[in-house]
Write an enzyme that holds these catalytic residues in place. Structure first.
Site, PDB file in Angstrom:
ATOM      1  N   ALA A  64      -0.621   0.773   9.941  1.00 38.46           N
ATOM      2  CA  ALA A  64      -1.776   0.250  10.675  1.00 38.46           C
ATOM      3  C   ALA A  64      -1.359   0.152  12.140  1.00 38.46           C
ATOM      4  O   ALA A  64      -0.166   0.030  12.448  1.00 38.46           O
ATOM      5  CB  ALA A  64      -2.149  -1.119  10.125  1.00 38.46           C
ATOM      6  N   GLY A 109       0.872   0.862   6.295  1.00 37.67           N
ATOM      7  CA  GLY A 109      -0.452   1.325   5.878  1.00 37.67           C
ATOM      8  C   GLY A 109      -0.488   2.820   5.561  1.00 37.67           C
ATOM      9  O   GLY A 109      -1.361   3.270   4.820  1.00 37.67           O
ATOM     10  N   GLU A 112       0.698   3.060   2.076  1.00 34.98           N
ATOM     11  CA  GLU A 112      -0.398   2.513   1.255  1.00 34.98           C
ATOM     12  C   GLU A 112      -1.538   3.527   1.117  1.00 34.98           C
ATOM     13  O   GLU A 112      -2.171   3.617   0.058  1.00 34.98           O
ATOM     14  CB  GLU A 112      -0.896   1.210   1.883  1.00 34.98           C
ATOM     15  CG  GLU A 112       0.151   0.100   1.812  1.00 34.98           C
ATOM     16  CD  GLU A 112      -0.195  -1.117   2.661  1.00 34.98           C
ATOM     17  OE1 GLU A 112      -0.247  -0.974   3.905  1.00 34.98           O
ATOM     18  OE2 GLU A 112      -0.422  -2.197   2.103  1.00 34.98           O
ATOM     19  N   GLU A 132       6.676  -3.950   6.939  1.00 34.79           N
ATOM     20  CA  GLU A 132       5.884  -5.051   7.502  1.00 34.79           C
ATOM     21  C   GLU A 132       6.648  -6.347   7.722  1.00 34.79           C
ATOM     22  O   GLU A 132       6.403  -7.051   8.697  1.00 34.79           O
ATOM     23  CB  GLU A 132       4.661  -5.330   6.604  1.00 34.79           C
ATOM     24  CG  GLU A 132       3.572  -4.267   6.691  1.00 34.79           C
ATOM     25  CD  GLU A 132       3.744  -3.143   5.696  1.00 34.79           C
ATOM     26  OE1 GLU A 132       4.849  -2.987   5.119  1.00 34.79           O
ATOM     27  OE2 GLU A 132       2.769  -2.402   5.480  1.00 34.79           O
TER      28      GLU A 132
END
Ligand code: CAA
Length: 257
Positions: A64, A109, A112, A132
Site C-alpha cells: 500500500a 499489500g 496480499e 508492515e
C-alpha cells in the site's frame, strides 16, 4: 484522472498491469478503486475468460502507498483496510480464473494482492514479504487471514512478525506461490496456463473455482454437499455432453458455456 493500470485484451483473456513504476506500483487509493472498477468491467466482458495480473517494470506491487498512510487517523485506517479487503475479495471472487504473474517485489499489500488471485506464478527475481510491523502496523488487506489459510499459522507468524523478505524459491517451498520461472518466461508461462484453462469447459472451471473456494470455508460434510451441487450444475449446460461425447468419439471438444 490519470490511469494507474494498463488493461490489454489478448486471445480470450485480459492482462492487467499495475503501472506506477516510480513508486514500485504501490497501491494508493485511486489505484485500489481503479482495480475494483476494472475487475467489475471485466466480469461483464464475455470475451475475457481469465485475467493475468502483473506489475510494470521491477515490482509487482511494493505494498500500500505509505505516503498516503502516514497521517491517517485510526478511523481512516479502518476504512482503508476495509476498502482494500473488499476490493481484494471481489478479485478473489471474480467468476473466472485470475492469475498473478509476479515479476518483482510483492510486499505488504502487494503480497496480499497476489494472495487474492487463484494461482501465483513468479519470476525467479520476485521477492515476497509482509514488512508492515517494521512500519508500526500490521497487514491490512486481509494478509493475516489469507496468508495463514494458505501457508499455516506458524509460517505466517514467522513472516509477519519478522517482516523478512524471502525470494521466489523460498516462497515456492512454503507454498506461498505455485511456480517459479525465468523472468523472461513469466508472462508466456502465465499465458500458456491461461490457454490450457481456456480450452476447457468455462462452466466446469467456474464451478470448480466455486467448489474449491466456498468448500474450503465449510466443514467436510457441507463441503461434500456443495461439491455435489456444483458437480450437478455442470450437467445443466451443454459442455458436459460435448466433453463426454468428444471423448467417446475421439475428437477435441468444442465448449460453449
Ligand atoms: N509506498 C510508497 N512509496 C513506495 C513504496 C510504498 N509501499 N515502496 C516503494 N516506494 C517508493 C520509494 O519511496 C521510492 O520513491 P522515491 O524514488 O521518490 O524515493 C521508490 O518507490 C523506489 O523505491 P526505493 O528507492 O526504496 O527502491 P529500492 O529498490 O531501494 O527498495 C523496496 C525497494 C525494498 C521494495 C523498498 O522500496 C521498500 O521497502 N518499500 C516499502 C515496502 C513496504 O514496506 N510495503 C508495505 C507497505 S504497508 C502495507 O502494504 C499495508 C497493508 O497491508 C495494506
Amino acid at each position: 484522472m490519470d490511469s494507474n493500470l494498463i488493461v490489454e485484451k489478448r486471445n480470450g483473456h485480459a492482462v492487467v498491469t499495475v503501472n506506477r513504476p516510480k513508486v514500485l506500483n504501490a497501491l494508493n487509493r485511486s489505484t485500489v478503486l481503479e482495480l475494483d472498477a476494472t475487475f467489475a468491467a471485466l466480469k461483464d466482458d464475455r470475451e475475457v475468460g481469465a485475467v493475468i495480473l502483473t506489475g510494470a517494470e521491477k515490482a509487482f506491487v511494493a505494498g500500500a502507498d505509505i505516503s498516503e498512510m502516514v497521517d491517517m487517523s485510526a478511523l481512516e485506517a479502518r476504512n482503508w483496510s476495509r476498502l482494500g479487503q473488499e476490493v481484494f475479495s471481489r478479485i478473489e471472487n471474480f467468476p473466472r480464473p485470475v492469475i498473478a504473474a509476479i515479476n518483482g517485489f510483492a510486499l505488504g499489500g502487494g503480497c496480499e494482492l497476489a494472495l487474492a488471485c487463484d494461482i501465483r506464478i513468479a519470476s525467479a527475481k520476485a521477492k515476497f514479504g509482509q514488512p508492515e510491523v517494521g512500519l508500526g502496523i500490521i497487514p491490512g488487506f486481509a494478509g493475516t487471514q489469507r496468508l495463514t489459510r494458505l501457508i499455516g499459522k506458524s509460517m505466517s507468524k514467522l513472516l509477519v512478525f519478522s517482516g523478512d523478505t524471502i525470494d521466489a524459491e523460498e516462497a515456492l517451498r512454503i507454498g506461498l506461490i505455485d511456480k517459479v520461472v525465468a523472468p523472461e518466461e513469466l508472462l508466456a508461462t502465465a499465458e500458456a496456463i491461461v490457454g490450457r484453462i481456456l480450452a476447457k469447459s468455462p462452466l466446469a472451471v467456474a464451478q470448480a473455482k466455486l467448489a474449491i473456494m466456498r468448500g474450503s470455508e465449510m466443514g467436510s460434510e457441507d463441503g461434500y454437499a456443495f461439491e455435489a451441487e456444483t458437480f450437478a450444475t455442470c450437467f445443466s449446460g451443454p459442455d458436459q455432453k460435448e466433453g463426454m461425447s468428444a471423448f467417446v468419439e475421439k475428437r477435441k471438444p468444442a465448449f460453449r458455456t
